[in-house]
Design an enzyme around this catalytic site. Structure first.
Site, PDB file in Angstrom:
ATOM      1  N   LYS A   1      -3.233  -0.942   8.160  1.00  0.00           N
ATOM      2  CA  LYS A   1      -4.479  -1.453   8.939  1.00  0.00           C
ATOM      3  C   LYS A   1      -4.231  -2.142   9.949  1.00  0.00           C
ATOM      4  O   LYS A   1      -3.696  -3.468   9.799  1.00  0.00           O
ATOM      5  CB  LYS A   1      -5.421  -2.048   7.975  1.00  0.00           C
ATOM      6  CG  LYS A   1      -5.933  -1.063   6.601  1.00  0.00           C
ATOM      7  CD  LYS A   1      -7.030  -1.672   5.837  1.00  0.00           C
ATOM      8  CE  LYS A   1      -7.396  -0.769   4.592  1.00  0.00           C
ATOM      9  NZ  LYS A   1      -8.140  -1.459   3.890  1.00  0.00           N
TER      10      LYS A   1
ATOM     11  N   ARG B   1       0.844  -1.128  -0.034  1.00  0.00           N
ATOM     12  CA  ARG B   1       0.072   0.085   0.085  1.00  0.00           C
ATOM     13  C   ARG B   1       0.847   1.186  -0.032  1.00  0.00           C
ATOM     14  O   ARG B   1       2.043   1.118   0.359  1.00  0.00           O
ATOM     15  CB  ARG B   1      -0.825   0.065   1.300  1.00  0.00           C
ATOM     16  CG  ARG B   1      -1.830  -1.255   1.506  1.00  0.00           C
ATOM     17  CD  ARG B   1      -2.761  -1.142   2.630  1.00  0.00           C
ATOM     18  NE  ARG B   1      -3.527  -2.271   2.875  1.00  0.00           N
ATOM     19  CZ  ARG B   1      -3.463  -3.384   3.457  1.00  0.00           C
ATOM     20  NH1 ARG B   1      -2.038  -3.361   3.855  1.00  0.00           N
ATOM     21  NH2 ARG B   1      -4.150  -4.273   3.657  1.00  0.00           N
TER      22      ARG B   1
ATOM     23  N   ARG C   1      -1.773  -3.257  -6.707  1.00  0.00           N
ATOM     24  CA  ARG C   1      -2.097  -4.223  -5.720  1.00  0.00           C
ATOM     25  C   ARG C   1      -3.120  -5.272  -6.336  1.00  0.00           C
ATOM     26  O   ARG C   1      -2.966  -6.387  -6.116  1.00  0.00           O
ATOM     27  CB  ARG C   1      -2.347  -3.635  -4.490  1.00  0.00           C
ATOM     28  CG  ARG C   1      -2.613  -4.633  -3.223  1.00  0.00           C
ATOM     29  CD  ARG C   1      -3.161  -3.588  -1.959  1.00  0.00           C
ATOM     30  NE  ARG C   1      -3.547  -4.393  -0.865  1.00  0.00           N
ATOM     31  CZ  ARG C   1      -2.789  -4.966   0.045  1.00  0.00           C
ATOM     32  NH1 ARG C   1      -1.243  -4.978  -0.217  1.00  0.00           N
ATOM     33  NH2 ARG C   1      -3.416  -5.736   0.924  1.00  0.00           N
TER      34      ARG C   1
ATOM     35  N   TYR D   1     -11.457 -11.383  -5.294  1.00  0.00           N
ATOM     36  CA  TYR D   1     -10.462 -11.748  -6.281  1.00  0.00           C
ATOM     37  C   TYR D   1     -11.143 -13.154  -7.291  1.00  0.00           C
ATOM     38  O   TYR D   1     -10.856 -13.370  -8.071  1.00  0.00           O
ATOM     39  CB  TYR D   1      -9.266 -12.103  -6.028  1.00  0.00           C
ATOM     40  CG  TYR D   1      -8.595 -10.613  -5.680  1.00  0.00           C
ATOM     41  CD1 TYR D   1      -8.289  -9.708  -6.374  1.00  0.00           C
ATOM     42  CD2 TYR D   1      -8.327 -10.449  -4.126  1.00  0.00           C
ATOM     43  CE1 TYR D   1      -7.870  -8.615  -6.150  1.00  0.00           C
ATOM     44  CE2 TYR D   1      -7.668  -9.275  -4.087  1.00  0.00           C
ATOM     45  CZ  TYR D   1      -7.535  -8.290  -4.862  1.00  0.00           C
ATOM     46  OH  TYR D   1      -6.823  -7.145  -4.480  1.00  0.00           O
TER      47      TYR D   1
ATOM     48  N   HIS E   1      -4.172  -9.361   4.121  1.00  0.00           N
ATOM     49  CA  HIS E   1      -5.513  -8.963   4.558  1.00  0.00           C
ATOM     50  C   HIS E   1      -5.853  -9.699   5.856  1.00  0.00           C
ATOM     51  O   HIS E   1      -5.484 -10.755   6.238  1.00  0.00           O
ATOM     52  CB  HIS E   1      -6.370  -9.881   3.469  1.00  0.00           C
ATOM     53  CG  HIS E   1      -6.478  -8.984   2.085  1.00  0.00           C
ATOM     54  ND1 HIS E   1      -6.726  -9.619   0.974  1.00  0.00           N
ATOM     55  CD2 HIS E   1      -6.173  -7.805   1.817  1.00  0.00           C
ATOM     56  CE1 HIS E   1      -6.624  -8.513  -0.017  1.00  0.00           C
ATOM     57  NE2 HIS E   1      -6.315  -7.677   0.290  1.00  0.00           N
TER      58      HIS E   1
ATOM     59  N   HIS F   1      -3.429   1.829  -5.834  1.00  0.00           N
ATOM     60  CA  HIS F   1      -3.943   0.661  -5.544  1.00  0.00           C
ATOM     61  C   HIS F   1      -4.262  -0.407  -6.527  1.00  0.00           C
ATOM     62  O   HIS F   1      -4.507  -1.685  -6.514  1.00  0.00           O
ATOM     63  CB  HIS F   1      -5.349   0.929  -4.667  1.00  0.00           C
ATOM     64  CG  HIS F   1      -5.368  -0.083  -3.494  1.00  0.00           C
ATOM     65  ND1 HIS F   1      -4.680  -0.070  -2.491  1.00  0.00           N
ATOM     66  CD2 HIS F   1      -6.433  -1.046  -3.251  1.00  0.00           C
ATOM     67  CE1 HIS F   1      -4.950  -0.776  -1.638  1.00  0.00           C
ATOM     68  NE2 HIS F   1      -6.135  -1.570  -2.143  1.00  0.00           N
TER      69      HIS F   1
END
Length: 424
Positions: free
Chosen positions: A298, A273, A372, A404, A395, A369
């Site tokens: 995050k 990120r 990614r 995905y 994640h 992004h």
């Protein structure tokens, strides 16, 4: 031209004088000008650009002496008064105010003047004061990231501004109808995702008010729910052809090109990120183990990722040929003075936009992004499982990675129903 001599320790390191003045400087800052000039040199300013800054600082020091202002009483307000009272419009330069701001930072970091008082401004509005206290609570009590705090504060400030305007800030007057109407207006103005963010921020603020005893009603329960179904879109990935075109657009014979190429490789090969790239330091790389320590934006979780050979080579090339000499430990630095880290994730977005423009391509989406997403889609096509992809992208929830599955056309085709009739 009278040259002002350096201090002895400076003369030991270099016999070349950084600055000169026609007259010896006066005032409370005069004895620190040598150290200030050295600090500017370390920040990446050239001797030519240091000269006008030293003249301005000397002028400011003389003004302080004339007005009997000592370092113990010096504040940012004096900078504004000096700029208005002394500097004629035709003599002002664009860099004058930033120069004096750097001076104030130097004086504070050297403990020569007091830190700015944030909480005692008589000019601060009631709403601004409330937002300051709320922000401090978010950072201290809830340990939220600064970007999240800024988002929450923005919505809370908007809510109070719409409800009270410039009038008296009386939290006891808040009612459930005020909360509902505010969210309705947000839902009509913004996307579902943005409106949902408003509900989360407003609930947080209203809980804070009740915890502080500012309101007696549980107004957080009155915040309506905004429909925002997850998994409704598909990943916005840049194509692999466009990725290669963007990488090829970097001029690796320049300092900027070396830096940007390494950053774009981190985006496309490791799926980092923007905020994670900005947070990288020289200590993030373990060259012996061939790994990269990444602190997630995050949750702040630290992860060790394998460092691909091409990414490692690009970083080495940048460190050897492109990275300015600086005491700053950030891995990627600004090219122009003052030399420092990139500052925020918007810097990465600007690098991506510039690279896309140089490549002459027109991807359907903008921003960093998309690299990614492209990495995840490429790994899926190569046979990687969603669990493996989620692990690489760090994640926190499996649900985040499952989006995905929508681009795994091979797997989807195997479970699709045959088209009725003879049509193909």
């Amino acid at each position: 031209m009278v040259f002002i001599p350096f201090m002895e320790d400076q003369m030991e390191r270099s016999e070349v004088k950084i600055w000169s003045l026609l007259h010896a400087p006066t005032g409370p800052i005069a004895i620190y000008i040598d150290a200030i000039a050295r600090d500017l040199l370390e920040q990446g300013f050239t001797r030519r650009s240091i000269a006008p800054q030293v003249r301005l600082i000397a002028k400011f020091s003389g003004w302080l002496e004339t007005n009997a202002i000592t370092l113990t009483s010096l504040s940012d307000e004096h900078v504004g008064v000096f700029m208005r009272a002394v500097e004629r419009p035709q003599s002002k330069r664009i860099g004058d105010r930033p120069c004096l701001q750097r001076l104030m930072c130097f004086l504070r970091s050297s403990n020569l003047i007091q830190q700015p008082a944030i909480n005692n401004s008589v000019d601060a509005s009631a709403i601004q004061q409330a937002m300051f206290n709320y922000g401090a609570s978010l950072l201290k009590d809830q340990a939220l990231s600064r970007s999240t705090c800024a988002q929450y504060i923005s919505f809370a400030e908007h809510f109070l501004s719409e409800r009270f305007g410039s009038g008296v800030l009386n939290f006891d007057e808040l009612r459930a109808a005020d909360v509902v109407e505010f969210i309705r207006r947000q839902a009509s103005r913004y996307s579902p995702a943005r409106a949902k963010s408003a509900t989360i921020a407003l609930r947080s603020f209203l809980r804070y008010l009740r915890m502080r005893g500012a309101v007696s009603l549980n107004l957080a329960a009155a915040v309506p729910t905004v429909p925002n179904w997850s998994m409704t879109g598909i990943p916005r990935a840049i194509s692999q052809d466009h990725v290669e075109a963007v990488l090829a657009s970097c001029r690796r014979d320049t300092a900027v090109g070396c830096r940007d190429y390494a950053i774009l490789l981190l985006l496309s090969r490791l799926g980092l990120r923007s905020s994670e790239i900005v947070a990288l330091t020289l200590d993030s790389i373990d060259w012996e183990q061939g790994s990269l320590a990444v602190v997630g934006s995050k949750g702040g979780q630290r992860s060790e990722l394998p460092l691909p050979a091409d990414v490692g080579s690009a970083i080495v090339e940048y460190l050897q040929r492109g990275r300015p000499r600086s005491a700053c430990r950030s891995l990627f630095l600004r090219v122009n003075a003052p030399i420092a880290g990139l500052g925020s994730q918007t810097s990465i977005g600007s690098i991506v936009v510039a690279a896309i423009a140089r490549a002459g391509i027109h991807p359907p989406h903008a921003g960093a992004h998309q690299f990614r997403h492209a990495l995840a889609c490429q790994l899926l096509r190569q046979g990687a499982s969603l669990t493996e992809i989620g692990s690489l992208l760090r994640h926190q929830h499996q649900k985040t990675t499952s989006i995905y599955a929508k681009v795994d056309f091979t797997a989807l085709r195997s479970i699709s129903l045959a088209w009725p009739g003879s049509a193909q």
